[in-house]
Write a protein that holds these residues in place. Structure first.
Motif, PDB file in Angstrom:
ATOM      1  N   LYS A  30     -66.759 -33.352  22.987  1.00  0.00           N
ATOM      2  CA  LYS A  30     -65.546 -33.326  23.528  1.00  0.00           C
ATOM      3  C   LYS A  30     -64.364 -33.582  22.457  1.00  0.00           C
ATOM      4  O   LYS A  30     -63.167 -32.905  22.345  1.00  0.00           O
ATOM      5  CB  LYS A  30     -65.311 -34.268  24.695  1.00  0.00           C
ATOM      6  N   TYR A  31     -64.580 -34.905  21.849  1.00  0.00           N
ATOM      7  CA  TYR A  31     -63.575 -35.199  20.745  1.00  0.00           C
ATOM      8  C   TYR A  31     -63.863 -34.781  19.304  1.00  0.00           C
ATOM      9  O   TYR A  31     -63.263 -34.738  18.466  1.00  0.00           O
ATOM     10  CB  TYR A  31     -63.480 -36.780  20.836  1.00  0.00           C
ATOM     11  N   LYS A 123     -59.244 -34.491  19.397  1.00  0.00           N
ATOM     12  CA  LYS A 123     -59.303 -35.757  19.646  1.00  0.00           C
ATOM     13  C   LYS A 123     -57.870 -36.099  20.619  1.00  0.00           C
ATOM     14  O   LYS A 123     -58.242 -37.132  21.347  1.00  0.00           O
ATOM     15  CB  LYS A 123     -59.065 -36.749  18.288  1.00  0.00           C
ATOM     16  N   ARG A 124     -57.116 -35.277  20.697  1.00  0.00           N
ATOM     17  CA  ARG A 124     -56.109 -35.408  21.460  1.00  0.00           C
ATOM     18  C   ARG A 124     -56.078 -34.839  22.821  1.00  0.00           C
ATOM     19  O   ARG A 124     -55.210 -34.508  23.459  1.00  0.00           O
ATOM     20  CB  ARG A 124     -54.847 -34.875  20.771  1.00  0.00           C
ATOM     21  N   VAL A 125     -57.563 -34.688  23.259  1.00  0.00           N
ATOM     22  CA  VAL A 125     -57.672 -33.932  24.427  1.00  0.00           C
ATOM     23  C   VAL A 125     -57.068 -34.538  25.658  1.00  0.00           C
ATOM     24  O   VAL A 125     -56.504 -33.794  26.672  1.00  0.00           O
ATOM     25  CB  VAL A 125     -59.193 -33.599  24.853  1.00  0.00           C
ATOM     26  N   ASP A 126     -57.353 -35.830  25.900  1.00  0.00           N
ATOM     27  CA  ASP A 126     -57.111 -36.738  27.023  1.00  0.00           C
ATOM     28  C   ASP A 126     -55.525 -37.399  27.054  1.00  0.00           C
ATOM     29  O   ASP A 126     -55.217 -37.665  27.940  1.00  0.00           O
ATOM     30  CB  ASP A 126     -57.918 -37.880  27.125  1.00  0.00           C
TER      31      ASP A 126
END
Length: 145
Positions: A30-31, A123-126
């Motif tokens: 994910k990240y 890294k800025r997904v959430d």
């Protein structure tokens, strides 16, 4: 003799180790970069490389194997669609481990494990994007108070 002692136990039961691996794999996918202890990073690296290699094969069986290992449809789709396309010319070595000093509390060796040629924006997904309209209303409230 060390016969048959391929994996580290990490002072955990087999179920805990399996869950730890699954969660760390999902976070890494994910990240595309995570910070963890050095033994956990060394434990994760070959498994992550195997997942990417599995995603490069376009069969139903590999999709089912990805789902059984990751148990997350979004991670499996990202491996199949994004990561496998990114690394189609590379034969292995999809991840790297960078030593990152020692943890403050217990002096454990820390490491950053990341994908080679990773997407920096992953890294800025959430993280929520700041809404400029909301900021202006907060400034007005502070100005009137």
């Amino acid at each position: 003799m060390r016969h048959g002692m391929a994996n580290k136990k990490l002072n955990r039961t087999s179920e805990h180790r399996k869950a730890l691996l699954k969660n760390m794999l999902n976070s890494l996918i994910k990240y595309e970069q995570i910070t963890t202890t050095l033994p956990k990073a060394k434990f994760l690296k070959p498994q992550a490389d195997k997942i990417i290699t599995l995603g490069k094969k376009e069969t139903l069986q590999t999709t089912k194997m990805l789902m059984s290992k990751l148990q997350d449809i979004t991670s499996a789709n990202k491996v199949k669609k994004t990561l496998s396309k990114r690394y189609e010319a590379r034969n292995g070595g999809y991840t790297r481990i960078i030593k990152a000093g020692f943890r403050y509390g217990d002096n454990a060796p820390m490491a950053v494990i990341e994908f080679v040629d990773r997407d920096v924006e992953a890294k800025r997904v959430d993280r929520k994007k700041k809404d400029p309209a909301k900021d202006k209303t907060e400034e007005k409230k502070l100005a009137t108070a």
